[in-house]
Design an enzyme around this catalytic site. Sequence first.
Site, PDB file in Angstrom:
ATOM      1  N   LYS A  32       0.846  -1.197   0.000  1.00 33.84           N
ATOM      2  CA  LYS A  32       0.000   0.000   0.000  1.00 33.84           C
ATOM      3  C   LYS A  32       0.879   1.243   0.000  1.00 33.84           C
ATOM      4  CE  LYS A  32      -3.762  -2.453   2.200  1.00 33.84           C
ATOM      5  NZ  LYS A  32      -4.364  -2.970   3.423  1.00 33.84           N
ATOM      6  N   GLN A  81      -4.947  -1.965   9.603  1.00 32.81           N
ATOM      7  CA  GLN A  81      -4.768  -3.264   8.946  1.00 32.81           C
ATOM      8  C   GLN A  81      -5.294  -4.388   9.835  1.00 32.81           C
ATOM      9  OE1 GLN A  81      -3.634  -3.604   5.794  1.00 32.81           O
ATOM     10  NE2 GLN A  81      -3.836  -5.826   5.863  1.00 32.81           N
ATOM     11  N   ASP A 130     -11.366   2.128   4.052  1.00 33.17           N
ATOM     12  CA  ASP A 130     -11.734   0.719   3.956  1.00 33.17           C
ATOM     13  C   ASP A 130     -13.234   0.566   3.685  1.00 33.17           C
ATOM     14  OD1 ASP A 130      -9.901  -1.390   4.099  1.00 33.17           O
ATOM     15  OD2 ASP A 130      -9.513  -1.040   6.232  1.00 33.17           O
TER      16      ASP A 130
HETATM   17  N1  GUN Z   1      -6.735  -7.388   5.849  1.00 39.31           N
HETATM   18  C1  GUN Z   1      -7.086  -8.136   4.771  1.00 39.31           C
HETATM   19  N2  GUN Z   1      -7.897  -7.437   3.947  1.00 39.31           N
HETATM   20  C2  GUN Z   1      -8.047  -6.215   4.510  1.00 39.31           C
HETATM   21  C3  GUN Z   1      -8.755  -5.046   4.111  1.00 39.31           C
HETATM   22  O1  GUN Z   1      -9.427  -4.980   3.079  1.00 39.31           O
HETATM   23  N3  GUN Z   1      -8.647  -3.981   4.963  1.00 39.31           N
HETATM   24  C4  GUN Z   1      -7.935  -4.029   6.110  1.00 39.31           C
HETATM   25  N4  GUN Z   1      -7.919  -2.947   6.880  1.00 39.31           N
HETATM   26  N5  GUN Z   1      -7.264  -5.100   6.496  1.00 39.31           N
HETATM   27  C5  GUN Z   1      -7.321  -6.180   5.701  1.00 39.31           C
END
Ligand code: GUN
Length: 287
Positions: free
Chosen positions: A54, A98, A123
């Site tokens: 990211k 996360q 998100d």
């Molecule tokens: N962990 C796995 N997929 C995601 C997601 O889409 N968002 C977040 N915040 N954590 C994740």
Amino acid sequence: MTARILEGKEFSLKIKEEAKLGVEELKNKFGVTPSLAVVIVGENPASQVYVRNKHKTCEELGIRSEVVEMSESTTKEELIAKIDEMNADKSINGILVQLPLPTAIKAHEEEILNRIDPLKDVDGFHPYNVGRLVTGSPTLVPCTPAGCLKMLDLAGIEIDGKRAVIIGRSNIVGKPMLHLLMSRHATVTVCHSHTKNLPEVTREADILVAAIGKPKFVTADMIKPSAVIVDVGINRIAPKKLVGDVDFDNAKEIASAITPVPGGVGLLTVAMLMQNVIKATRLQLEK
Ligand code: GUN
């Protein structure tokens, strides 16, 4: 006939190109550089890879990116205090915590995520954003299902009037996917662990979305000839071997189009996150 392989890379490049233009527009029109803060609690190796990805993609597109690393022993109160601080910080446009959270605070996940300012919730997990999606005026939509929809559009796959079947009812993928496909006039069925006669249901699908986290769960006999298969699963079956929720090698002989794993919709998640950061920045400027 062998299916068309829907390569995530090709679509993610297009989405990132679009995002880059969005970043430039924000800079030129408003003098604002959009920014994302990602919080990672603990040392989950898979999460570390995702977070690094990211961060790299932000840099690629000119989005300011900050990774906030917090220790495994972080308390719920400490994490919430950090979120409050980022909510109040006008230089941060997007906040992402996360997942998964460490075991000790996992039970408070909902409370923690709900603390994020809905306008910074890139998100799309906050009940405000979930509500907007359900009522048909979506703003910040969860990145993975949004990426799946975008990919279908970019691939020229029609959704209107089609029978769509989703396997999996998670808040992150299954449920938002239901609303996205329904809003585009598909007839949607959501299957889960209590569904009876699953293959019978999945064989009805013109568009089949698998999001369950079980390696090669969807076998060729569960697929209608010429269906479009979207595989959201990422399952590690050996130290260096990732597979999806679909038995790709056999499914591709039956489907008309299919996403591979790795290299499929996973790449779109990050690209859509960048779009959400831009959208969040615009929402904050409009406020
Ligand atoms: N962990 C796995 N997929 C995601 C997601 O889409 N968002 C977040 N915040 N954590 C994740």
